[in-house]
Design a protein around this motif. Structure first.
Motif, mmCIF file in Angstrom:
data_model
loop_
_atom_site.group_PDB
_atom_site.id
_atom_site.type_symbol
_atom_site.label_atom_id
_atom_site.label_comp_id
_atom_site.label_asym_id
_atom_site.label_seq_id
_atom_site.Cartn_x
_atom_site.Cartn_y
_atom_site.Cartn_z
ATOM 1 N N LEU A 1 0.827 -1.202 0.000
ATOM 2 C CA LEU A 1 0.000 0.000 0.000
ATOM 3 C C LEU A 1 0.867 1.258 0.000
ATOM 4 C CD1 LEU A 1 -2.745 -1.065 2.583
ATOM 5 C CD2 LEU A 1 -2.759 -1.327 0.093
ATOM 6 N N ARG A 2 0.371 2.303 -0.629
ATOM 7 C CA ARG A 2 1.056 3.586 -0.703
ATOM 8 C C ARG A 2 0.037 4.694 -0.411
ATOM 9 N NH1 ARG A 2 4.258 0.206 -0.676
ATOM 10 N NH2 ARG A 2 6.052 -0.152 -2.064
ATOM 11 N N PHE A 3 0.515 5.766 0.300
ATOM 12 C CA PHE A 3 -0.379 6.855 0.683
ATOM 13 C C PHE A 3 0.343 8.193 0.524
ATOM 14 C CE2 PHE A 3 -1.322 3.131 3.291
ATOM 15 C CZ PHE A 3 -2.678 2.953 3.056
ATOM 16 N N HIS A 4 -0.459 9.239 0.379
ATOM 17 C CA HIS A 4 0.058 10.590 0.558
ATOM 18 C C HIS A 4 0.077 10.880 2.056
ATOM 19 C CE1 HIS A 4 0.222 11.627 -3.642
ATOM 20 N NE2 HIS A 4 -1.045 11.277 -3.825
ATOM 21 N N SER A 5 0.931 11.800 2.455
ATOM 22 C CA SER A 5 1.026 12.136 3.877
ATOM 23 C C SER A 5 1.308 13.620 4.040
ATOM 24 C CB SER A 5 2.128 11.313 4.545
ATOM 25 O OG SER A 5 3.418 11.819 4.199
ATOM 26 N N SER A 6 1.415 14.032 5.284
ATOM 27 C CA SER A 6 1.690 15.442 5.571
ATOM 28 C C SER A 6 3.106 15.834 5.169
ATOM 29 C CB SER A 6 1.479 15.722 7.063
ATOM 30 O OG SER A 6 2.305 14.869 7.851
ATOM 31 N N THR B 1 4.621 14.345 2.244
ATOM 32 C CA THR B 1 4.823 14.072 0.823
ATOM 33 C C THR B 1 4.523 15.322 0.028
ATOM 34 O OG1 THR B 1 2.561 13.231 0.589
ATOM 35 C CG2 THR B 1 4.302 11.620 1.036
ATOM 36 N N ASP B 2 5.128 15.411 -1.128
ATOM 37 C CA ASP B 2 4.987 16.613 -1.951
ATOM 38 C C ASP B 2 4.710 16.203 -3.397
ATOM 39 O OD1 ASP B 2 4.975 19.177 -2.881
ATOM 40 O OD2 ASP B 2 7.168 19.353 -3.004
ATOM 41 N N GLY B 3 3.564 16.539 -3.884
ATOM 42 C CA GLY B 3 3.235 16.239 -5.276
ATOM 43 C C GLY B 3 2.375 14.998 -5.419
ATOM 44 N N GLU B 4 1.776 14.909 -6.601
ATOM 45 C CA GLU B 4 0.845 13.810 -6.877
ATOM 46 C C GLU B 4 1.541 12.462 -6.944
ATOM 47 O OE1 GLU B 4 -2.401 12.581 -10.347
ATOM 48 O OE2 GLU B 4 -1.433 14.538 -10.382
ATOM 49 N N ASP B 5 2.799 12.429 -7.358
ATOM 50 C CA ASP B 5 3.517 11.166 -7.529
ATOM 51 C C ASP B 5 4.400 10.828 -6.330
ATOM 52 O OD1 ASP B 5 2.439 10.796 -10.054
ATOM 53 O OD2 ASP B 5 4.025 11.966 -11.028
ATOM 54 N N PHE C 1 4.551 9.275 -2.832
ATOM 55 C CA PHE C 1 3.815 8.396 -1.930
ATOM 56 C C PHE C 1 4.744 7.877 -0.845
ATOM 57 C CE2 PHE C 1 1.195 8.355 -5.678
ATOM 58 C CZ PHE C 1 -0.107 8.148 -5.239
ATOM 59 N N VAL C 2 4.136 7.367 0.204
ATOM 60 C CA VAL C 2 4.900 6.746 1.286
ATOM 61 C C VAL C 2 4.244 5.420 1.640
ATOM 62 C CG1 VAL C 2 3.578 7.972 3.059
ATOM 63 C CG2 VAL C 2 5.825 7.059 3.624
ATOM 64 N N SER C 3 5.049 4.417 1.902
ATOM 65 C CA SER C 3 4.547 3.112 2.325
ATOM 66 C C SER C 3 4.568 3.027 3.842
ATOM 67 C CB SER C 3 5.411 1.998 1.733
ATOM 68 O OG SER C 3 6.733 2.052 2.273
ATOM 69 N N PHE C 4 3.936 1.996 4.405
ATOM 70 C CA PHE C 4 3.975 1.797 5.848
ATOM 71 C C PHE C 4 5.414 1.588 6.321
ATOM 72 C CE2 PHE C 4 -0.620 0.385 5.631
ATOM 73 C CZ PHE C 4 -1.094 1.439 6.409
ATOM 74 N N GLU C 5 6.188 0.856 5.532
ATOM 75 C CA GLU C 5 7.577 0.597 5.905
ATOM 76 C C GLU C 5 8.383 1.893 5.944
ATOM 77 O OE1 GLU C 5 8.844 -3.756 4.372
ATOM 78 O OE2 GLU C 5 8.060 -2.441 2.797
#
Length: 708
Positions: free
Chosen positions: A572-577, A579-583, A585-589
């Motif tokens: 899984l990948r998510f945007h977060s506080s 992250t910057d930009g549409e591409d 993403f950050v994973s749980f790891e």
């Protein structure tokens, strides 16, 4: 009435020789009189005539079949009689499987002769080509399947076609008695040959075994409890092998159509090892030269040439006459040239190979190029416009051995895009020795229904579809291994994509040997890294491009698949506080890797949009402490969290939850500060409670609001 007119007219004639006067009627009057006479025939005569015709037709049809000359009669085994009765009298939804069964039997016979030919080459002497050929005759309504396999002796015909494999039949009969049998897939209980009676009212089997001196003929008709065996009166027409001829029923005449046969053969037997040919018929018009006309034309040309010579020899003839003669001869030549040629219809036969696509899953991975894999992807997914994102080619060994080639599509199937997951059928095709068993069998869970590919096992019997009712453990083992391999494939895609995005691992760079140029100087690593970074920056993250489209499916897997929940969570990948930009993403790891030292929880915020969540007062304390918060903007995310309570021992906590504690401060100090604020603002809280009364649930001192 015509009869009355005729008799009254005869009464006018004398008994002796007397000339009967001629009376003329208009032909319309005679026609009307004849019509009235025919219409007045009593219904009894018509009914009797119809009854006689029906009786004659019934007697002729009953006597239509005659067994081969000098044939011996044998009775079917009792269990066969039972099975034939079911085939003939029960309602089946899928008659098409008969062709699959016959081609499968032919392929087995070819495999056997090929195996025996290794130690006994003389067995292949009569016919070296190992192939299956399909012929049809639309006029006589017959379908013929011929192979050059091992063939059968007289005893083989009697034993193999007069009995049924009890292992499957008994179970089928029991299921039938219980009312749980599926009539739609006849031929999957070891009775494949008898599925021919679904479409044929008479079946003829000619076979020649290499060790038999004669070619034998087996015949039986639908509904009869006997079969006949005799020496084939045609002699040895096969050389070696078996020829099955089906005399099609009236409601099965569509199987004498080349388009229907081509579709079925390609669907079920596209990857059969041995060549599969279909004889096609084409008609075309060709010009016919009329020999008599050619002779006459030559005579005319000769006479014209003679006349021209005579005219040239004559002196004093008028030039106008000569010119007119020349014009006439030219006109005749033009008419001869313009005369249309005769044509006739010519029927030509040709053989079309149906299984040209190779079953590349049976080949070694080292022999297959990426282009080969992408080419086969277009075969597996006929509607694919784009290349596959990734694939996994593997051999599974254990209690059940099978080979598989599965693909990760780059685009969402239309049904899934519309949200119709329940209506979407699986994309995996199940083969047994390269013969298609089913393309609708659910070998993948619902959340991986977009996976395409093939599964082929030599261990499974052809009756796998029906056997799963009793022995579902086989399919469960295959399904479990397939899901694990697919998840590993997606995981590998993610790791490889991130590695390319970073320009490679640092550990690998340390172990690499220094490169030397032509002058013997060491190539500067920094310059090389800059060049490689420029090249890699141009390539987008392949996994993220795929993930944006298929994220809901993976999240559904987290909800439904307990066994693989942990592995799926890593995908899984998510945007977060942070992250910057549409591409980005950050994973749980990755989140866990950059958590604060004092942080032992994973914080998330579920909301409609990232902009609204960033401006929310719930974010004040986290922004103040520089704590990362995952943004859950997908509607399925909140359902997913009910199943995914933690990751890597770290609990997932919503920032809107009351009582969140930050462990970067002394706990005793925090308690004393809260107590002080409660005491200081107690008059305010009492006043607010008094003003709003029952309109508010509670007025309390916030521990997290900063900007407010």
């Amino acid at each position: 009435h015509l009869f009355i007119i005729s008799s009254s007219w005869q009464s006018l004639a004398p008994r002796a020789n007397r000339t009967i006067p001629t009376m003329r009627f208009h032909r319309l009057a005679l026609g009307a009189a004849a019509f009235v006479a025919l219409c007045s025939v009593p219904a009894t005569y018509a009914d009797d005539a119809a009854t006689d015709d029906a009786a004659a037709s019934a007697s002729s049809s009953a006597a239509a079949y005659e067994p081969p000359a000098n044939a011996e009669s044998f009775q079917f085994e009792a269990e066969v009689n039972r099975m034939l009765d079911i085939v003939v009298n029960s309602l089946y939804t899928n008659k098409d499987v008969f062709l699959r069964e016959l081609i499968s039997n032919a392929s087995d016979a070819l495999d056997k002769i090929r195996f025996l030919g290794v130690t006994k080459p003389e067995l292949l002497a009569d016919k070296e080509d190992l192939e299956v050929r399909i012929e049809y005759d639309e006029d006589s309504k017959t379908l013929t399947i011929r192979d050059s396999g091992i063939g059968m002796t007289k005893d083989d015909l009697m034993n193999n076609l007069g009995t049924v494999a009890r292992s499957g039949t008994t179970k089928f009969m029991d299921a039938l008695g219980e009312g749980s049998a599926d009539m739609g897939m006849i031929g999957q209980f070891g009775v494949g040959f008898y599925s021919t009676f679904l479409v044929a009212d008479r079946v003829s089997v000619a076979s020649k075994h290499p060790e038999s001196s004669s070619q034998y003929l087996w015949e039986s008709t639908d509904g009869h409890d006997a079969f006949y065996i005799a020496e084939d009166p045609r002699g040895n027409t096969l050389g070696r092998g078996t020829e099955i001829t089906l005399h099609l029923k009236e409601d099965a005449e569509e199987y004498a159509n080349p388009n229907k046969l081509r579709t079925l053969a390609k669907h079920y037997s596209e990857f059969v090892t041995h060549p599969l040919h279909l004889r096609t018929t084409s008609k075309q018009m060709v010009d016919v030269e009329d020999e008599e006309e050619e002779v006459e034309d030559k005579k005319e040309e000769a006479s014209e040439e003679g006349e021209k010579k005579d005219e040239e020899e004559k002196a004093g003839d008028d030039e106008k006459d000569d010119d007119s003669d020349i014009e006439v001869s030219e006109g005749d030549e033009e008419e001869a040239e313009e005369k249309p040629k005769k044509q006739k219809e010519v029927v030509t036969y040709s053989w079309e190979e149906l299984n040209t696509d190779q079953a590349i899953w049976t080949r070694s991975k080292d022999e297959i190029t990426d282009d080969d894999y992408q080419g086969f992807w277009k075969v597996v997914n006929k509607q694919a416009m784009e290349n596959a994102t990734a694939w996994s080619h593997f051999d599974a060994e254990g209690n059940i051995n099978f080979k598989s080639l599965v693909y990760l599509p780059s685009e969402i199937p239309p049904q899934l895009m519309q949200g119709n997951m329940d209506e979407y059928t699986g994309g995996l095709k199940l083969y047994v020795r390269k013969v298609l068993i089913s393309d609708e069998f659910e070998l993948m869970p619902r959340y991986l229904s977009f996976i395409r590919g093939v599964v082929d096992s030599d261990d499974l019997p052809l009756n796998v579809n029906r056997e799963t009712l009793q022995e579902s453990k086989i399919i469960k083992i295959i399904k479990k291994k397939l899901v694990r391999k697919v998840v590993e494939m997606i995981r590998k895609l993610a790791l490889d994509s991130e590695k390319k995005a970073k320009g490679g691992d640092a550990d690998e760079d340390e172990t690499k040997e220094a490169e030397i140029d032509a002058d013997g100087n060491v190539v500067e690593a920094e310059k090389k890294e800059e060049e490689s970074d420029e090249e890699e920056e141009e390539e987008p993250n392949k996994y993220l491009e795929w993930y944006k489209k298929f994220a809901p499916s993976l999240k559904m897997g987290v909800i439904e698949d307990d066994a693989n929940r942990g592995k799926l969570a890593k995908l899984l990948r998510f945007h977060s506080s942070k992250t910057d930009g549409e591409d980005d993403f950050v994973s749980f790891e990755q989140y866990v890797g950059r958590m604060k030292e004092w942080q032992d929880e994973i914080y998330f915020f579920a909301g409609p949009s990232e902009d609204e969540m960033e401006k929310s007062h719930f974010m004040d304390k986290f922004q103040e402490k520089d704590v990362e918060v995952l943004y859950f903007t997908d509607p399925i995310d909140e359902y997913m969290i009910n199943s995914l309570r933690d990751f890597d021992g770290k609990k997932l906590v919503a920032i809107t939850k009351e009582g969140i504690k930050f462990k970067d401060e002394d706990e005793d100090l925090v308690k004393r500060r809260e107590k002080y604020y409660q005491k200081q603002f107690k008059p305010l809280t009492k006043w607010l409670n008094k003003i709003y009364g029952p309109d508010v649930m509670r007025v309390a001192i916030s521990k997290r609001l900063g900007r407010a």
